[in-house]
Design an enzyme around this catalytic site. Structure first.
Site, PDB file in Angstrom:
ATOM      1  N   LYS A 134       3.205  33.843  26.523  1.00 38.54           N
ATOM      2  CA  LYS A 134       4.388  33.745  25.645  1.00 38.54           C
ATOM      3  C   LYS A 134       5.164  35.049  25.549  1.00 38.54           C
ATOM      4  O   LYS A 134       6.369  35.026  25.361  1.00 38.54           O
ATOM      5  CB  LYS A 134       3.985  33.245  24.255  1.00 38.54           C
ATOM      6  N   ARG A 179      -4.495  31.846   8.827  1.00 38.41           N
ATOM      7  CA  ARG A 179      -3.387  31.197   9.533  1.00 38.41           C
ATOM      8  C   ARG A 179      -3.869  29.773   9.773  1.00 38.41           C
ATOM      9  O   ARG A 179      -4.215  29.106   8.813  1.00 38.41           O
ATOM     10  CB  ARG A 179      -2.987  31.954  10.814  1.00 38.41           C
TER      11      ARG A 179
HETATM   12  C1  LIG Z   1      -0.533  34.428  20.877  1.00 37.17           C
HETATM   13  C2  LIG Z   1      -1.855  33.837  20.689  1.00 37.17           C
HETATM   14  C3  LIG Z   1      -2.981  34.429  21.274  1.00 37.17           C
HETATM   15  C4  LIG Z   1      -2.929  35.724  22.049  1.00 37.17           C
HETATM   16  O1  LIG Z   1      -2.988  36.823  21.181  1.00 37.17           O
HETATM   17  P1  LIG Z   1      -3.035  38.346  21.744  1.00 37.17           P
HETATM   18  O2  LIG Z   1      -3.284  39.158  20.521  1.00 37.17           O
HETATM   19  O3  LIG Z   1      -1.714  38.605  22.365  1.00 37.17           O
HETATM   20  O4  LIG Z   1      -4.144  38.416  22.701  1.00 37.17           O
HETATM   21  C5  LIG Z   1      -4.194  33.789  21.118  1.00 37.17           C
HETATM   22  N1  LIG Z   1      -4.310  32.649  20.404  1.00 37.17           N
HETATM   23  C6  LIG Z   1      -3.242  32.042  19.803  1.00 37.17           C
HETATM   24  C7  LIG Z   1      -3.446  30.787  19.033  1.00 37.17           C
HETATM   25  C8  LIG Z   1      -1.985  32.622  19.926  1.00 37.17           C
HETATM   26  O5  LIG Z   1      -0.941  32.031  19.342  1.00 37.17           O
END
Ligand SMILES: *Cc1c(COP(=O)(O)O)cnc(C)c1O
Length: 354
Positions: A36, A129
């Site tokens: 993303k 969350r």
């Molecule tokens: C964006 C996201 C990640 C990745 O997180 P990083 O800190 O960039 O490794 C993992 N799990 C979910 C659900 C996310 O939305």
């Protein structure tokens, strides 16, 4: 080439991915490479795949659609909206979920399409969350969704260090593993995936404190910036400058450090304050708050400091630099995760993949 641009070094990204894939492999963990932050750009995604990730993961359906030609399992990271379940079933193999209503909708769409959509249930271990906070509600949901024909429950997962800043440890991840074992025993099923979280988990592996039972991590920031995100520690033998922002100078002038006249609000409605450092060499670059946040960019030239920005102008102090900048020269910056995200999303920032 046009400016401003974000320069993306694929070799550096692939190298970071290889280093982290090896670290995880030693701990029996597979990686879902999170795309993303770079809006699922296909060339960068290919560097992830060459580097050895096992899944692709993104939080937005628009990005998953861009990934459709990669023949590797795809995970929808954000809890699906009921209004998008059709696309989720079409463009991802697995989704993270926490609501029965959504899972029922996914099952119906999957049956319509003659597919089986895989589900990972999210458990909230305290970061507040997404996910089931209440264990009984989780078990009741498992019971309910096992009856659905369009979906298959393949695992559980959690997300920490996102909203509440809670750090993954033996206690909270231990609970995830325990919950997984209870589900396996109670319903006589096998959970293939126990997904321990994001880049914040890597500090455990770096300290040799891996928690037995976690077999999947979803990693974004660590792959692109070479750092774990619990404490921001650098991961050895990785790059933090695979993404660089390059801007062009449009003005250089000697000016005082304090504005002349009565000071009211700035372009963003705040009343600014100033420190008198005398006459300084001020450099203006053609980029602004529409494309970047000031705390998300770090000048690579240590002699440059950031004074401020409006929507389209970035103002730097170049007095202490050893370089004799001229109008038309370029100034480069390292970026934070948020900085990469914003610059990749801005259509005004050109993408230069090398
Ligand atoms: C964006 C996201 C990640 C990745 O997180 P990083 O800190 O960039 O490794 C993992 N799990 C979910 C659900 C996310 O939305």
């Amino acid at each position: 080439m046009e400016y401003p641009k974000i320069k993306i070094d694929l070799d550096k990204i692939e190298h970071n991915v290889k280093v982290i894939v090896n670290l995880c492999k030693r701990n029996n963990i597979e990686i879902a490479g999170v795309t993303k932050v770079f809006c699922a750009n296909p060339e960068i995604t290919q560097a992830y795949i060459t580097g050895g990730i096992a899944y692709l993961a993104d939080s937005r359906v628009e990005n998953l659609i861009k990934l459709k030609d990669f023949n590797i399992p795809k995970i929808m990271l954000r809890l699906p909206m009921i209004s998008e379940v059709e696309k989720v079933v079409e463009f991802s193999d697995i989704s993270l979920n926490s609501s029965v209503e959504t899972i029922k909708a996914l099952s119906e769409k999957a049956i319509e399409k003659g597919k089986i959509h895989k589900i990972i249930l999210m458990v909230d271990l305290g970061d507040l969350r997404e996910g089931f906070y209440d264990e009984e509600e989780l078990y009741n949901t498992v019971e309910e969704i096992l009856k659905l024909r369009g979906i298959k429950l393949i695992g559980i997962g959690t997300n920490l260090t996102c909203y509440g800043g809670v750090i993954p440890d033996e206690t909270n991840l231990g609970r995830l593993i325990k919950v997984g074992k209870i589900i396996e025993k109670k319903y006589n099923i096998k959970l293939e995936i126990i997904s321990g979280g994001n880049s914040s988990n890597l500090y455990l592996l770096l300290k040799d404190k891996n928690i037995e039972g976690i077999n999947n991590l979803r990693l974004g920031e660590s792959l692109v910036l070479g750092r774990e995100t619990s404490y921001g520690g650098k991961i050895d033998d990785t790059y933090d400058d695979a993404f660089q922002l390059i801007t062009e100078i449009i003005e250089i002038k000697e000016k005082p450090s304090i504005p002349t006249g009565e000071v009211g609000m700035d372009a963003f409605g705040k009343v600014p304050t100033f420190i008198d450092k005398g006459i300084r060499k001020r450099i203006i670059c053609a980029i602004g708050k529409q494309d970047i946040e000031l705390d998300a960019i770090m000048p690579i030239d240590k002699g440059i400091s950031i004074l401020g920005a409006s929507s389209d102008h970035l103002i730097l102090d170049g007095t202490d630099s050893e370089r004799n900048y001229k109008v038309g020269d370029k100034v480069s910056f390292k970026l934070t995760y948020a900085g990469i995200l914003r610059a990749m999303t801005s259509e005004y920032v050109k993408k230069d993949i090398i």
